[in-house]
Design a protein around this motif. Structure first.
Motif, PDB file in Angstrom:
ATOM      1  N   GLU A 122       0.915  -1.314   0.130  1.00 23.65           N
ATOM      2  CA  GLU A 122      -0.097   0.027  -0.120  1.00 23.65           C
ATOM      3  C   GLU A 122       0.918   1.102   0.016  1.00 23.65           C
ATOM      4  O   GLU A 122       0.593   2.193  -0.706  1.00 23.65           O
ATOM      5  CB  GLU A 122      -1.043  -0.050   1.078  1.00 23.65           C
ATOM      6  CG  GLU A 122      -1.939  -1.098   1.209  1.00 23.65           C
ATOM      7  CD  GLU A 122      -2.742  -1.200  -0.295  1.00 23.65           C
ATOM      8  OE1 GLU A 122      -3.151  -0.283  -0.582  1.00 23.65           O
ATOM      9  OE2 GLU A 122      -2.722  -2.496  -0.631  1.00 23.65           O
ATOM     10  N   GLN A 126       0.975   3.994  -3.270  1.00 28.40           N
ATOM     11  CA  GLN A 126       0.403   5.253  -3.056  1.00 28.40           C
ATOM     12  C   GLN A 126       1.602   6.083  -3.299  1.00 28.40           C
ATOM     13  O   GLN A 126       1.511   7.346  -4.050  1.00 28.40           O
ATOM     14  CB  GLN A 126       0.211   5.627  -1.372  1.00 28.40           C
ATOM     15  CG  GLN A 126      -0.099   6.948  -1.065  1.00 28.40           C
ATOM     16  CD  GLN A 126      -1.365   7.289  -1.926  1.00 28.40           C
ATOM     17  OE1 GLN A 126      -2.317   6.496  -1.839  1.00 28.40           O
ATOM     18  NE2 GLN A 126      -1.308   8.579  -2.325  1.00 28.40           N
ATOM     19  N   ARG A 129       1.330   6.560  -7.201  1.00 23.38           N
ATOM     20  CA  ARG A 129       0.288   7.610  -7.295  1.00 23.38           C
ATOM     21  C   ARG A 129       0.901   9.107  -7.027  1.00 23.38           C
ATOM     22  O   ARG A 129       0.560   9.905  -7.959  1.00 23.38           O
ATOM     23  CB  ARG A 129      -0.846   7.520  -6.439  1.00 23.38           C
ATOM     24  CG  ARG A 129      -1.550   6.082  -6.738  1.00 23.38           C
ATOM     25  CD  ARG A 129      -2.549   5.629  -5.500  1.00 23.38           C
ATOM     26  NE  ARG A 129      -3.192   4.417  -5.780  1.00 23.38           N
ATOM     27  CZ  ARG A 129      -3.536   3.687  -4.844  1.00 23.38           C
ATOM     28  NH1 ARG A 129      -3.753   3.908  -3.564  1.00 23.38           N
ATOM     29  NH2 ARG A 129      -4.389   2.734  -5.152  1.00 23.38           N
ATOM     30  N   ASP A 130       1.413   9.356  -6.177  1.00 23.21           N
ATOM     31  CA  ASP A 130       1.930  10.602  -5.859  1.00 23.21           C
ATOM     32  C   ASP A 130       2.904  11.129  -6.724  1.00 23.21           C
ATOM     33  O   ASP A 130       3.069  12.067  -7.269  1.00 23.21           O
ATOM     34  CB  ASP A 130       2.805  10.513  -4.419  1.00 23.21           C
ATOM     35  CG  ASP A 130       1.606  10.486  -3.419  1.00 23.21           C
ATOM     36  OD1 ASP A 130       0.437  10.643  -3.428  1.00 23.21           O
ATOM     37  OD2 ASP A 130       2.117   9.969  -2.106  1.00 23.21           O
TER      38      ASP A 130
END
Length: 304
Positions: A122, A126, A129-130
């Motif tokens: 996770e 993330q 994505r960032d």
């Protein structure tokens, strides 16, 4: 006479330097098609081949439905197609519905797997994505990134494998699968891109199976490690993070001492544009019939 000859030689050398790689994007379809076909495309005869990637200790099996580029032709292809090049790939393979690249294999030492417990899927997704949010550079960006298969360490095959789906700003969707194939002195990375997401499990299985088509020279496999061999600064957890293009876990060093973040972002931006077609739509028989030239034309059609 000697002076004139020297000037001529220098001029030719300088011109070769400038024009060896044409650093421009080809917009016109007909011109692109003409230019692309001047590159050295391998396996136009459509055969199963076993080749050694030039300048490496890595061998790869090429199938009859695949065509590929090597060396500077990859860089030229990327300039004509995208207007930029990452200059990192040693081989780029094209097929109907999928394709993959292999960057230059890393030879920074044996990768330990002790820190696998540090891998947090996770946290990794993330971070990805960032790293791929919209920025004001006019390039595509990812609206959403999801795991299809979280990172998995196969100790029997000395392989890490993971897959994720990207939804782009224009609502197009792509899937990437990465194989990290460990070796005695480093690792090889395969990055697969699929255009057909109707069966992501089948795609992921296909890509993972393809990892067995990449082999090291005798004595260079992960299992050939001997006491006294060089050990890489970063372990497997940091390696997974950097191949995804996110910060190394728990402050770990960047693998290979290179900016993998930059490399990964570049590939991710281009992913939905690179390969087209339906991987399993026509079955294996139909898949193998499509010529490499028609694959190239289909690639251009999708990119436009």
């Amino acid at each position: 006479m000697k002076k004139s000859l020297s000037i001529l030689v220098l001029t030719l050398m300088f011109s070769t330097n400038i024009y060896a790689i044409e650093k421009k994007k080809i917009i016109n379809n007909d011109e692109w098609d003409q230019k692309i076909n001047t590159l050295k495309w391998y396996n136009d005869e459509k055969k199963d081949l076993n080749i050694k990637i030039p300048g490496t200790n890595v061998n790869i099996k090429i199938y009859e439905n695949e065509t590929y580029l090597l060396g500077e032709d990859i860089e030229q292809y990327e300039y004509w197609t995208f207007g930029k090049s990452n200059r990192d790939s040693v081989i780029k393979i094209f097929a109907n519905g999928y394709g993959y690249i292999i960057p230059k294999p890393a030879n920074d030492g044996y990768i330990k797997i002790d820190d696998w417990s540090d891998v947090n899927p996770e946290e990794l997704i993330q971070g990805l994505r960032d790293s791929n949010k919209k920025i004001s550079d006019g390039l595509s960006y990812a609206k959403e990134i999801q795991w299809i298969y979280k990172p998995n360490l196969d100790k029997e095959k000395n392989l890490v494998n993971y897959s994720y789906k990207v939804i782009w700003d224009d609502n197009s969707v792509s899937m990437e699968t990465i194989n990290i194939i460990l070796g005695r002195k480093g690792f090889v990375e395969q990055t697969f891109v699929f255009s057909d997401l109707s069966d992501t499990q089948k795609n992921a299985k296909f890509a993972k199976t393809a990892s067995s088509d990449v082999t090291y020279d005798e004595g260079s496999a992960y299992s050939n490690y001997k006491s006294g061999d060089k050990i890489a600064v970063a372990g497997i957890g940091a390696l997974v993070a950097t191949t995804l293009g996110v910060k190394a876990l728990k402050g770990g060093a960047a693998v290979g001492g290179i900016l993998l973040l930059v490399k990964k972002l570049w590939w991710l931006i281009l992913a939905p544009l690179v390969f087209i077609g339906k991987l399993f739509g026509g079955g294996d028989e139909n898949k193998s019939k499509k010529s490499s030239k028609s694959i190239r034309r289909s690639i251009r059609k999708k990119e436009d």
